[in-house]
Design an enzyme around this catalytic site. Structure first.
Site, short mmCIF file in Angstrom:
data_model
loop_
_atom_site.label_atom_id
_atom_site.label_comp_id
_atom_site.label_asym_id
_atom_site.label_seq_id
_atom_site.Cartn_x
_atom_site.Cartn_y
_atom_site.Cartn_z
N THR A 292 80.03 -21.36 56.45
CA THR A 292 80.58 -21.27 55.09
C THR A 292 81.65 -20.19 54.92
OG1 THR A 292 78.77 -19.78 54.46
CG2 THR A 292 78.45 -22.14 54.03
N ALA B 260 75.05 -24.13 57.38
CA ALA B 260 76.48 -24.49 57.42
C ALA B 260 77.31 -23.28 57.80
CB ALA B 260 76.93 -25.01 56.05
N ILE C 204 71.66 -25.59 65.99
CA ILE C 204 71.93 -26.98 65.61
C ILE C 204 73.14 -27.57 66.33
CG2 ILE C 204 70.85 -26.73 63.34
CD1 ILE C 204 73.69 -26.69 62.13
N GLN D 250 71.12 -18.46 51.21
CA GLN D 250 70.63 -18.40 49.83
C GLN D 250 69.81 -19.63 49.45
OE1 GLN D 250 73.56 -16.20 47.01
NE2 GLN D 250 74.88 -17.46 48.30
N TYR E 238 87.08 -25.81 56.17
CA TYR E 238 85.69 -25.86 55.72
C TYR E 238 85.39 -27.19 55.02
CZ TYR E 238 81.71 -25.04 52.62
OH TYR E 238 80.53 -25.17 51.94
#
Length: 284
Positions: free
Chosen positions: A62, A60, A37, A11, A125
């Protein structure tokens, strides 16, 4: 200015690239298919090839609940991936923005967390995102660590889209009402990040749309603005158990942003109304 954005499929990454292009920056968006990455050599090679002036690291892991069972995968992306990108940024002397989260805090109390408060994450997380913060601080000097919360944008799934979908078949919904935070529109956040990269006001910042609400109040406002007739029943966190613990208090103070001269984001209600207009355009 050349800006490399990771997580372009998400997003925030999507909107940073889109808004950056509108501002006339040379934007390079990359997703997991283009750039792994978690592979140090690949990251180093890619960043040296693009040679950006700025890296905005939005990518990330998430999946908060899944992270409890796949801890190594979460660590690999959020901590190691961030480390490799930070090291590559240092090699070419690029500015670095690391997108962090309200989940670095334990959510205790009612007062908004400040940047000076000591993080104490309660789930995998949050732990890996905080480790990412520490990695950035240990490697770089030209960094912005930006903690965000309750993000929503056009590209991808989010709470608003879920509520609108449920409203098509449900007249009543149970929504958690004892977790508080600030919804954040990725378009508004992107404008702030693009403002930041043009400065040298480095450090840790909290960034979200203005105002606080519970998830239950957020959902009620979604239905009100979207003209959906759904009755929201506010329930406790304990009544809606999840694999990972959520912080009950995700309120964050944005005073440091103001003090640094950055633009405050509009209220979350205002952001929601603009977002719903954009969603409607997408559908039609």
């Amino acid at each position: 200015m050349k800006i490399l954005v990771t997580g372009v499929g998400g997003q925030l990454g999507f909107d940073v690239v889109r808004e950056g292009n509108k501002c006339g920056f040379e934007m390079h968006g990359t997703g997991s298919k283009e750039l792994d990455i978690t592979n140090k050599e690949i990251v180093c090679e890619y960043v040296n090839k693009v040679k950006p002036d700025v890296i905005v690291h939005c990518a990330a892991y998430t999946a908060v609940d899944k992270a409890e069972d796949y801890k190594e995968d979460c660590y690999d992306v959020n901590t190691n991936g961030t480390k490799y990108l930070a090291e590559a940024a240092k090699q070419i002397d690029a500015k670095f923005i690391y997108i962090s989260t309200d989940y670095v805090f334990d959510g205790l109390g009612d007062a908004p967390f400040t940047e000076a408060d000591i993080p104490n994450p309660i789930g995998q997380y949050g732990i890996t995102k905080f480790e990412g913060e520490m990695v950035v601080r240990s490697i770089l000097e030209k960094y912005f660590i930006v903690r965000v919360s309750w993000v929503f944008g056009l590209n991808g799934n989010n709470f608003i889209k879920t509520m609108l979908r449920l409203s098509e078949t449900r007249e009543e919904l149970n929504v958690v009402g004892d977790q508080f935070g600030s919804p954040t529109y990725t378009v508004d956040l992107s404008h702030l990040l693009l403002q930041m990269v043009q400065t040298e006001k480095y450090g840790i910042y909290h960034a979200s749309n203005e105002g606080f609400c519970s998830w239950a109040a957020f959902s009620q406002e979604i239905f009100n603005q979207a003209n959906r007739t759904v009755k929201v029943h506010s329930i406790t966190t304990e009544e809606y158990p999840t694999r990972a613990k959520r912080p009950k208090n995700s309120r964050m103070s944005k005073q440091k942003l103001v003090d640094a001269g950055f633009n405050q984001l509009p209220t979350w209600e205002n952001a929601l109304s603009r977002y719903l207009v954009e969603l409607e355009k997408e559908v039609n």
